[in-house]
Write a protein that holds these residues in place. Structure first.
Motif, PDB file in Angstrom:
ATOM      1  N   ARG A 162       0.837  -1.210   0.000  1.00  0.00           N
ATOM      2  CA  ARG A 162       0.000   0.000   0.000  1.00  0.00           C
ATOM      3  C   ARG A 162       0.869   1.256   0.000  1.00  0.00           C
ATOM      4  NH1 ARG A 162      -5.079  -1.612  -1.407  1.00  0.00           N
ATOM      5  NH2 ARG A 162      -5.896  -3.194  -0.006  1.00  0.00           N
ATOM      6  N   ALA A 163       1.960   1.236   0.751  1.00  0.00           N
ATOM      7  CA  ALA A 163       2.857   2.399   0.793  1.00  0.00           C
ATOM      8  C   ALA A 163       3.476   2.656  -0.583  1.00  0.00           C
ATOM      9  CB  ALA A 163       3.948   2.197   1.843  1.00  0.00           C
ATOM     10  N   ARG A 164       3.872   1.592  -1.273  1.00  0.00           N
ATOM     11  CA  ARG A 164       4.445   1.763  -2.621  1.00  0.00           C
ATOM     12  C   ARG A 164       3.401   2.295  -3.587  1.00  0.00           C
ATOM     13  NH1 ARG A 164       6.872  -3.073  -0.987  1.00  0.00           N
ATOM     14  NH2 ARG A 164       5.379  -4.307  -2.181  1.00  0.00           N
ATOM     15  N   PHE A 194      -1.712   2.558  15.174  1.00  0.00           N
ATOM     16  CA  PHE A 194      -3.026   2.027  14.849  1.00  0.00           C
ATOM     17  C   PHE A 194      -3.176   1.895  13.335  1.00  0.00           C
ATOM     18  CE2 PHE A 194      -3.308   4.547  18.695  1.00  0.00           C
ATOM     19  CZ  PHE A 194      -3.864   3.644  19.593  1.00  0.00           C
ATOM     20  N   LEU A 195      -3.701   0.775  12.911  1.00  0.00           N
ATOM     21  CA  LEU A 195      -4.040   0.573  11.508  1.00  0.00           C
ATOM     22  C   LEU A 195      -5.526   0.843  11.343  1.00  0.00           C
ATOM     23  CD1 LEU A 195      -1.980  -2.669  10.956  1.00  0.00           C
ATOM     24  CD2 LEU A 195      -1.475  -0.396  10.041  1.00  0.00           C
ATOM     25  N   VAL A 196      -5.860   1.618  10.332  1.00  0.00           N
ATOM     26  CA  VAL A 196      -7.250   1.909  10.002  1.00  0.00           C
ATOM     27  C   VAL A 196      -7.648   0.884   8.948  1.00  0.00           C
ATOM     28  CG1 VAL A 196      -8.861   3.620   9.090  1.00  0.00           C
ATOM     29  CG2 VAL A 196      -6.912   4.362  10.496  1.00  0.00           C
ATOM     30  N   LEU A 236      -6.180  -2.599   4.765  1.00  0.00           N
ATOM     31  CA  LEU A 236      -5.601  -1.401   5.350  1.00  0.00           C
ATOM     32  C   LEU A 236      -5.955  -0.166   4.531  1.00  0.00           C
ATOM     33  CD1 LEU A 236      -2.026  -2.640   6.346  1.00  0.00           C
ATOM     34  CD2 LEU A 236      -4.168  -2.747   7.644  1.00  0.00           C
ATOM     35  N   ALA A 237      -6.584   0.797   5.180  1.00  0.00           N
ATOM     36  CA  ALA A 237      -6.936   2.070   4.538  1.00  0.00           C
ATOM     37  C   ALA A 237      -5.927   3.149   4.886  1.00  0.00           C
ATOM     38  CB  ALA A 237      -8.330   2.509   4.980  1.00  0.00           C
ATOM     39  N   GLY A 238      -5.246   2.998   6.007  1.00  0.00           N
ATOM     40  CA  GLY A 238      -4.273   3.990   6.448  1.00  0.00           C
ATOM     41  C   GLY A 238      -3.748   3.637   7.824  1.00  0.00           C
ATOM     42  N   TYR A 283      -0.067  10.547  10.663  1.00  0.00           N
ATOM     43  CA  TYR A 283      -1.018   9.676   9.977  1.00  0.00           C
ATOM     44  C   TYR A 283      -0.839   9.735   8.479  1.00  0.00           C
ATOM     45  CZ  TYR A 283      -3.520  14.179  10.128  1.00  0.00           C
ATOM     46  OH  TYR A 283      -3.855  15.514  10.071  1.00  0.00           O
ATOM     47  N   GLY A 284      -1.409   8.741   7.823  1.00  0.00           N
ATOM     48  CA  GLY A 284      -1.414   8.719   6.367  1.00  0.00           C
ATOM     49  C   GLY A 284      -2.492   7.789   5.849  1.00  0.00           C
ATOM     50  N   ALA A 285      -3.173   8.212   4.818  1.00  0.00           N
ATOM     51  CA  ALA A 285      -4.140   7.362   4.112  1.00  0.00           C
ATOM     52  C   ALA A 285      -3.396   6.657   2.992  1.00  0.00           C
ATOM     53  CB  ALA A 285      -5.263   8.209   3.525  1.00  0.00           C
TER      54      ALA A 285
END
Length: 184
Positions: A31-33, A68-70, A79-81, A100-102
């Protein structure tokens, strides 16, 4: 791997919160990539297995951090963010600094707003904190909008506060206290 609701620390209508685990590495880094364009130049989450392992280890083991993982409930816990409380100080301060990050597939859908509101409730409830702060670069309109929509107030401006992407960056300081959330 699907995540069940029983693993959530807190739940909203569309998202659940849970702590980081080492098992989340493959999904988180993928997701980060996928989200590099969304995050640059504000944020650089770990995008390799070794970077994630070190990052998750700090969030799991360091008592001055809570990660925390959203997770999207309707997407089998995808995982949304992520939302981290860093620099947690106890005693008379009872404060933490949020980061934080989405992820790109979830951006603009209100999932992080729901997640951040859950983190605020968790921080002021079970964690017994009194104050949360967010430091945001002035040009990061999405992050500022998220802080504002969750009831954070602008408290000031800090020149060259954090070293990000090779330079010291100016930041706006946003904060919320337990009293500001009473009755919400």
């Amino acid at each position: 791997m699907p995540h069940t609701a029983s693993r959530y620390l807190a739940e909203g209508a569309r998202v659940g919160l849970r702590h980081f685990s080492h098992a989340d590495g493959a999904e988180f880094t993928a997701r980060a990539r996928e989200s590099k364009d969304l995050h640059h130049p504000w944020l650089f989450p770990p995008d390799s297995a070794s970077a994630y392992a070190a990052y998750a280890e700090r969030l799991i083991e360091d008592p001055t951090k809570a990660g925390f993982l959203v997770c999207e409930k309707e997407a089998d816990g995808a995982l949304a963010g992520f939302i981290n409380i860093n620099n947690i100080v106890e005693g008379g301060f009872l404060c933490g600094a949020l980061g934080y990050g989405a992820f790109a597939h979830a951006a603009g859908r209100g999932l992080m707003r729901e997640g951040l509101n859950l983190v605020v409730r968790h921080a002021f409830g079970p964690m017994r904190l009194h104050r949360l702060e967010i430091n945001v670069q002035p040009g990061n309109a999405a992050s500022i909008a998220l802080a504002r929509s969750c009831g954070f107030r602008l408290e000031g401006f800090s020149p060259k506060l954090l070293f990000i992407d090779g330079a010291w960056r100016d930041h706006q300081r946003w904060a919320i206290t337990r009293e500001m959330t009473a009755g919400r």
